[in-house]
Design an enzyme around this catalytic site. Structure first.
Site, PDB file in Angstrom:
ATOM      1  CG  ASP A   1     -36.296 -63.187 -35.863  1.00 46.64           C
ATOM      2  OD1 ASP A   1     -35.786 -62.391 -35.004  1.00 46.64           O
ATOM      3  OD2 ASP A   1     -37.220 -62.719 -36.460  1.00 46.64           O
TER       4      ASP A   1
ATOM      5  CD  GLN B   1     -37.745 -56.208 -34.352  1.00 46.80           C
ATOM      6  OE1 GLN B   1     -37.162 -56.879 -33.478  1.00 46.80           O
ATOM      7  NE2 GLN B   1     -38.262 -56.944 -35.357  1.00 46.80           N
TER       8      GLN B   1
ATOM      9  CG  PHE C   1     -46.867 -52.717 -35.741  1.00 42.78           C
ATOM     10  CD1 PHE C   1     -46.565 -53.993 -36.300  1.00 42.78           C
ATOM     11  CD2 PHE C   1     -46.952 -52.705 -34.397  1.00 42.78           C
ATOM     12  CE1 PHE C   1     -46.440 -55.073 -35.353  1.00 42.78           C
ATOM     13  CE2 PHE C   1     -46.820 -53.794 -33.498  1.00 42.78           C
ATOM     14  CZ  PHE C   1     -46.315 -55.119 -34.201  1.00 42.78           C
TER      15      PHE C   1
ATOM     16  CG  ASN D   1     -40.223 -64.580 -37.736  1.00 45.56           C
ATOM     17  OD1 ASN D   1     -41.062 -65.237 -38.094  1.00 45.56           O
ATOM     18  ND2 ASN D   1     -39.816 -63.482 -37.939  1.00 45.56           N
TER      19      ASN D   1
ATOM     20  CB  THR E   1     -25.848 -60.691 -36.362  1.00 42.61           C
ATOM     21  OG1 THR E   1     -26.565 -59.722 -36.201  1.00 42.61           O
ATOM     22  CG2 THR E   1     -26.106 -61.839 -35.608  1.00 42.61           C
ATOM     23  CG  LEU E   2     -20.377 -58.724 -37.129  1.00 41.57           C
ATOM     24  CD1 LEU E   2     -18.825 -59.358 -37.113  1.00 41.57           C
ATOM     25  CD2 LEU E   2     -20.388 -57.472 -36.515  1.00 41.57           C
TER      26      LEU E   2
ATOM     27  CG  ASP F   1     -45.091 -58.919 -41.330  1.00 35.15           C
ATOM     28  OD1 ASP F   1     -45.636 -58.599 -40.421  1.00 35.15           O
ATOM     29  OD2 ASP F   1     -44.038 -59.286 -41.796  1.00 35.15           O
TER      30      ASP F   1
ATOM     31  N   GLY G   1     -43.422 -62.118 -36.521  1.00 34.09           N
ATOM     32  CA  GLY G   1     -43.205 -61.904 -35.096  1.00 34.09           C
ATOM     33  C   GLY G   1     -41.698 -62.735 -34.859  1.00 34.09           C
TER      34      GLY G   1
ATOM     35  N   GLY H   1     -20.726 -61.882 -41.171  1.00 33.85           N
ATOM     36  CA  GLY H   1     -20.844 -62.917 -40.178  1.00 33.85           C
ATOM     37  C   GLY H   1     -21.305 -62.669 -38.767  1.00 33.85           C
TER      38      GLY H   1
END
Length: 333
Positions: free
Chosen positions: A259, A174, A118, A54, A225-226, A14, A50, A230
């Site tokens: 990640d 993604q 990108f 990661n 995942t929240l 990035d 990436g 959590g």
């Protein structure tokens, strides 16, 4: 859990720049069809990223030696050295002869407006990677995680896992926004584990046409995942397990948090810990990432990590995590 961990997905850098003014001040609405602008930026940050890289970095920080699977350009040399110094096996990464490593270039102004591009580059050659030759060298995989990448590469890896009987983890993240229902169904169906955040879980249902129960029928375990709440783990016929996020987190930048959670979850699974402990380790590693700028800039000692586990989840959790974490860290040296 015995066997190698193959982590397939994007590998990218990035390039992030900051502009002290406002883009809007330079835009002439009547001339947007002829736009040609240049901005003098205040700084440039180059960050490693990436999803696969990661996750591999996080696994390496916890003492494991993951196998990175992806496609890069010849400009990957410095990034390769960084990952290898942190315990990642990069020997099976494909190097393109014609394209650069995937790159995200973004300029942000004082109002947080952004111009970004990108470049997928070598990532598009992930579809040329076959898993079997890698497995012959590293041994049967405990899991092959298939993360966001070139869509055809993701499809090929998933198909090969089914054909060869490799347990696979679906983590389309993604790519869900850009993929049609047919591809998503193919990527998810039969996965040992399905990773997503809460929004992505609803997107999977919407695009596949499957209900939440039908998704669960097709995977072994669904890990959702929240964010600050959590993580929730669901399995068919079992009560959901909800694990709260790590305590006293000083959030700075969220990129790469998901990640890191996956890295912690898989590391704890590799250590032979149960699902609840795996989620706790994942949430703890995620806390380190959200407290730093950059997806691979965090560090800790094994004792610091165990202390943070104890602070958030208690002495029993810390005791279970301490032995395998220190053992793997010492072995890695």
């Amino acid at each position: 859990m015995s066997g190698s961990l193959l982590i397939a997905g994007s590998i990218a850098t990035d390039h992030l720049m900051s502009f002290g003014g406002r883009f809007a001040d330079s835009l002439v609405v009547e001339q947007l069809d002829k736009i040609s602008l240049s901005f003098l930026v205040d700084d440039l940050e180059i960050r490693r990223g990436g999803v696969a890289a990661n996750m591999c970095f996080g696994l390496g920080r916890l003492g494991l030696q993951p196998i990175l699977v992806g496609s890069v350009g010849e400009d990957f040399a410095d990034y390769r050295s960084w990952l290898e110094r942190h315990g990642v096996d990069c020997s099976h990464v494909r190097v393109s002869e014609t394209k650069h490593t995937a790159r995200f270039v973004c300029t942000t102004d004082a109002t947080m407006a952004q111009f970004a591009s990108f470049y997928p580059g070598a990532m598009s050659e992930a579809r040329l990677i076959e898993l079997a030759p890698i497995v012959r060298q590293v041994g049967e995989p405990a899991y092959v995680l298939i993360g966001a990448d070139d869509p055809e590469g993701m499809r090929r890896h998933t198909q090969e896992c089914r054909q060869r009987g490799y347990p696979f983890i679906a983590d389309p993240s993604q790519q869900l926004a850009f993929s049609e229902g047919e591809l998503i169904r193919e990527l998810v169906d039969g996965a040992a584990i399905l990773f997503s955040n809460e929004y992505e879980s609803h997107l999977i249902e919407q695009k596949t046409g499957w209900s939440a129960a039908e998704v669960l029928d097709r995977v072994g375990t669904q890990v959702t995942t929240l964010g600050k709440d959590g993580v929730r783990i669901t399995r068919k016929g079992e009560e959901p397990i909800v694990v709260h996020a790590a305590k006293d987190v000083e959030a700075i930048e969220p990129t790469g948090v998901g990640d890191a959670f996956r890295s912690g979850y898989l590391a704890a699974t590799a250590w032979g810990l149960g699902i609840e402990r795996a989620a706790q380790v994942g949430c703890t590693l995620a806390a380190y990432v959200v407290e730093t700028v950059g997806t691979q800039e965090y560090s800790f000692t094994p004792h610091q990590f165990v202390a943070r586990i104890e602070h958030s989840y208690g002495a029993a959790a810390a005791a279970e995590v301490e032995t395998p974490l220190i053992k793997h860290s010492l072995t890695k040296r």
